[in-house]
Design an enzyme around this catalytic site. Structure first.
Site, PDB file in Angstrom:
ATOM      1  N   CYS A 157      -7.593 -10.260  -3.570  1.00 23.68           N
ATOM      2  CA  CYS A 157      -8.370 -11.278  -2.851  1.00 23.68           C
ATOM      3  C   CYS A 157      -7.749 -11.508  -1.477  1.00 23.68           C
ATOM      4  CB  CYS A 157      -8.384 -12.570  -3.654  1.00 23.68           C
ATOM      5  SG  CYS A 157      -8.944 -12.355  -5.364  1.00 23.68           S
ATOM      6  N   TYR A 189     -12.373 -11.063  -8.826  1.00 26.81           N
ATOM      7  CA  TYR A 189     -13.750 -10.838  -8.414  1.00 26.81           C
ATOM      8  C   TYR A 189     -14.335  -9.566  -9.030  1.00 26.81           C
ATOM      9  CZ  TYR A 189     -13.257 -14.389  -4.736  1.00 26.81           C
ATOM     10  OH  TYR A 189     -13.073 -15.558  -4.039  1.00 26.81           O
ATOM     11  N   ARG A 203      11.533  11.433  19.787  1.00 29.83           N
ATOM     12  CA  ARG A 203      10.870  10.140  19.591  1.00 29.83           C
ATOM     13  C   ARG A 203      10.745   9.888  18.089  1.00 29.83           C
ATOM     14  NH1 ARG A 203       7.251  13.107  22.557  1.00 29.83           N
ATOM     15  NH2 ARG A 203       5.739  12.837  20.877  1.00 29.83           N
ATOM     16  N   ARG A 233      -5.814  14.776  20.937  1.00 30.11           N
ATOM     17  CA  ARG A 233      -5.908  13.313  21.023  1.00 30.11           C
ATOM     18  C   ARG A 233      -5.619  12.955  22.471  1.00 30.11           C
ATOM     19  NH1 ARG A 233      -2.001   9.652  17.334  1.00 30.11           N
ATOM     20  NH2 ARG A 233      -0.554  10.347  18.953  1.00 30.11           N
ATOM     21  N   LYS A 275       6.202   0.247  18.719  1.00 32.02           N
ATOM     22  CA  LYS A 275       4.809  -0.171  18.896  1.00 32.02           C
ATOM     23  C   LYS A 275       4.308  -0.866  17.637  1.00 32.02           C
ATOM     24  CE  LYS A 275       3.222   4.301  17.203  1.00 32.02           C
ATOM     25  NZ  LYS A 275       2.245   5.386  17.318  1.00 32.02           N
ATOM     26  N   ASP A 298      -6.172 -14.062  -0.302  1.00 34.32           N
ATOM     27  CA  ASP A 298      -4.929 -14.823  -0.291  1.00 34.32           C
ATOM     28  C   ASP A 298      -4.045 -14.581  -1.508  1.00 34.32           C
ATOM     29  OD1 ASP A 298      -6.164 -16.394   1.906  1.00 34.32           O
ATOM     30  OD2 ASP A 298      -7.392 -17.192   0.267  1.00 34.32           O
ATOM     31  N   HIS A 339       2.776  15.910  21.636  1.00 35.09           N
ATOM     32  CA  HIS A 339       2.933  15.342  20.293  1.00 35.09           C
ATOM     33  C   HIS A 339       2.428  16.338  19.252  1.00 35.09           C
ATOM     34  CE1 HIS A 339       3.798  11.847  17.808  1.00 35.09           C
ATOM     35  NE2 HIS A 339       2.681  12.057  17.142  1.00 35.09           N
TER      36      HIS A 339
END
Length: 369
Positions: free
Chosen positions: A308, A261, A219, A131, A33, A310, A163
């Site tokens: 940042c 920054y 699993r 859950r 997943k 990028d 689970h």
């Protein structure tokens, strides 16, 4: 020439899975997943099957259908099913689906009739994680609906599953409590005439530490990718992912220079700064600001100042770092995903799953590639 890349060693995935298969008499499902935990769902799935996995697991129906479109024929289980999905497409594709409510059983019956073949279903029990899954008070209604649908020929109850909440904390009292609850759920299912071929509750952690929880299927997720679910233990697993980029700029700056920054980092002396073209747009957590470890050549340092979108900056002191040098965030010849998790207050799962954006290509290596 490349600027930044995520390298994935598919042989590592194959070998990790083979080792996990050798450690159990149960069949092995590998979770692919979330795009294979950032490693690429389809390539990771093929590597897992090459290592001996007979099942692949995904969260969504869409992921499962993508595996089928890629030509993967292994059994596939999809477990996060919202209302009103085209479940008939999954049934037609031979995908196993999870259900935890009589309402979803009804949907599966309708979808099976449209598909012209029975739905393969795994009933999800909530044994304490709170859950997904039916809580114990709901088990009789779930089992009754499932037994009726199976008797009508529209559904085949292939599995009953649950689970663990705390299997990654060996010795945690909840593990035994959940295991007892699951065993009770299986006994109740049998009283409703349900004797599924696959009973499964063990995740990576339980696969490695609780053989009494293996039942018919285990699993594994993070362990398949070479990362341990249990802090401080490696179990001989080999990490499959390396994240790295090439330095785009270096500069000498004086003592006291603020960096990035907010100028939250200041140099302690005259030093060299290097700019690395990866940022939070590529998967680098912003929480790695002034924390994430990076290796360039023989130097392991940390991000200087804020990450940042990028890029980020590292302070390399007087090391002879040049434009084009490789900066390894984690993986082969660098820090580990666990180091990054510790530095950013998260888990190794999140670190690797973040990587592999559209502008940072995955490069696959190994015989399986």
């Amino acid at each position: 020439m490349w600027q930044a890349e995520v390298r994935v060693d598919l042989d590592a995935i194959r070998d990790n899975v083979a080792m996990l298969c050798a450690g159990t008499s149960a069949e092995v499902l590998v979770a692919v997943k979330a795009d294979g935990y950032g490693h690429g769902m389809v390539p990771a799935g093929r590597a897992a099957v090459a290592g001996g996995a007979t099942w692949l697991g995904v969260a969504t129906l869409g992921e499962a259908l993508e595996l089928r479109r890629a030509g993967i024929e292994a059994r596939v289980l999809a477990w996060l099913i919202a209302p009103d999905l085209p479940l008939h497409e999954g049934i037609e594709a031979g995908i196993d689906l999870s259900a935890a409510t009589p309402g979803l059983i009804d949907e599966l019956v309708t979808a099976a009739r449209r598909a012209g073949q029975p739905a393969r279903v795994h009933l999800k029990l909530d044994t304490g994680l709170a859950r997904g899954g039916a809580v114990p008070a709901e088990w009789p209604a779930l089992f009754e609906a499932a037994a009726k649908a199976q008797a009508g020929g529209d559904v085949e109850i292939v599995g009953v599953w649950s689970h663990f909440a705390c299997a990654d904390e060996p010795g945690h009292e909840s593990v035994d409590r959940q295991l007892a609850s699951f065993t009770a759920g299986l006994a109740l299912a049998e009283r409703y005439g349900l004797t599924p071929r696959y009973r499964h509750i063990a995740n990576s952690a339980a696969t490695l530490t609780r053989p009494d929880a293996h039942f018919d299927l285990v699993r594994v997720g993070i362990a398949a990718y070479g990362l341990s679910p249990i802090a401080g233990q490696t179990y001989g697993l080999r990490p499959a992912m390396t994240a790295r980029a090439r330095v785009t700029l270096t500069k000498r700056v004086p003592e006291g220079q603020g960096v990035s920054y907010g100028l939250t980092y200041h140099t302690e002396r005259e030093t060299t700064l290097a700019v690395v073209p990866l940022g939070y747009g590529d998967g680098v957590p912003r929480h790695a600001s002034s924390a994430g470890p990076v290796r360039i050549g023989d130097v392991t340092t940390r991000i200087a100042g804020r990450v940042c979108m990028d890029q980020f900056v590292v302070d390399v002191g007087d090391a002879p770092v040049e434009v084009g040098d490789v900066a390894t965030l984690f993986g082969a010849e660098g820090p580990s995903a666990d180091d990054w998790a510790a530095a950013t207050g998260t888990i190794n799962y999140e670190i690797v799953t973040r990587f592999g954006s559209s502008r940072v290509p995955r490069v696959y290596v190994g015989e399986v590639a």
